[in-house]
Design a protein around this motif. Structure first.
Motif: not given
Length: 312
Positions: A92-112
């Motif tokens: 994952l390459c991500v801009p530094t202003d992205v919220a941690t909640d967004w990344v956590e939800e992304l991880a949940d989607g990948l895992g699901t």
């Protein structure tokens, strides 16, 4: 809190704490590399990348759906080889202003999405970047079966399809015109419904060639035709235009068959079978293999683009 606020290793800890692991994972995240069982002694491996602005938009899709879509693009390639998915690695390459909640939800989607086929997210990498980019590598197990490649189709074979085509492309067109309905089409773009069991099933039935339809049915069957040294002819009447797609096409001035035959991102599976094969539920005949080259529809070339090309 943004990812800059929590830091790289804090973000990794937040993500890995949300992951679960299947029986094939012998060692998960936390070391230099993961260890995944390979009972077949052969490993199917594939990789795909999603770039914001080209493959997804955060104002069109939530993080969970983007995660599922990123996983599906790779898992579909594994089952298209006739294999069972086992693991995903995610960079994952991500801009530094992205919220941690967004990344956590992304991880949940990948895992699901991975868990739905018995696979697990076992590791990856993270970096700061001005462009949000998700690179996924998927691994799979053949379970003693021979891999089903693009190169085995023979004249006389039946061409069949599992899953749907055109829905995601229609949803993309709807969203690009500023609309959010029909919901059926928009949701198909945001989160594909991949017929995962159909891949190993086709391998067990003796499929001679198979491919994940990611760039458009005509384009992807063109890869099969080229690799196999054959021609493929599709039957237009094999493709039914659903009411929502018909209405959207009429409203937007689009030929719905351009979506059905050349639209990508639904991740259906297209395969060729020996002519006497009795197709199981979920597979439907859409054409035939013949001597020659290229892909036609009712014996004629299709007018218009055959599918997606990143560099054209």
């Amino acid at each position: 809190m943004s990812v800059a606020g929590v830091g790289e290793f804090g973000l990794i800890d937040r993500v890995t704490a949300r992951l679960t692991y299947g029986s094939t994972v012998l060692l998960g995240p936390g070391d230099d590399a993961a260890v995944v069982a390979a009972p077949d002694a052969r490993v199917v491996a594939t990789t795909d990348v999603l770039v914001e602005g080209r493959h997804f938009r955060r104002d069109w899709s939530g993080a969970h759906d983007i995660g599922r879509r990123a996983a599906a693009a790779n898992l579909a390639d594994v089952v298209a080889m006739g294999a069972d998915p086992t693991a995903l690695l995610v960079a994952l390459c991500v801009p530094t202003d992205v919220a941690t909640d967004w990344v956590e939800e992304l991880a949940d989607g990948l895992g699901t999405e991975a868990a739905g086929v018995g696979a697990s997210v076992v590791g990856g990498d993270m970096s700061a970047s001005p462009t949000l980019t998700i690179a996924v590598t998927a691994l799979g197990d053949l379970g003693g079966r021979a891999p089903v490649t693009r190169a085995g189709a023979r004249p006389g074979d039946l061409v069949a399809l599992a899953g749907r085509t055109g829905y995601a492309a229609a949803g993309f067109t709807v969203l690009s015109r500023g609309f959010r309905t029909p919901r059926l089409l928009v949701e198909a773009y945001r989160r594909p419904e991949v017929p995962y069991p159909a891949g190993p099933q086709a391998a067990g039935l003796g499929a001679t060639a198979m491919i994940d339809v990611s760039d458009g049915l005509l384009a992807d069957l063109g890869h099969v035709a080229k690799a196999s040294g054959v021609a493929v002819d599709l039957t237009r009447d094999a493709f039914e235009v659903p009411p929502q797609m018909r209405d959207a096409a009429q409203a937007l001035g689009v030929d719905p068959y351009a979506w059905l035959l050349a639209g990508g991102d639904d991740h259906a599976l297209a395969a060729t079978f020996p002519p006497a094969t009795e197709l199981p539920p979920g597979w439907r005949p859409i054409g035939r293999v013949a001597a020659g080259s290229g892909v036609t529809v009712d014996g004629r070339p299709f007018e218009g683009p055959a599918g997606w090309d990143h560099f054209r």
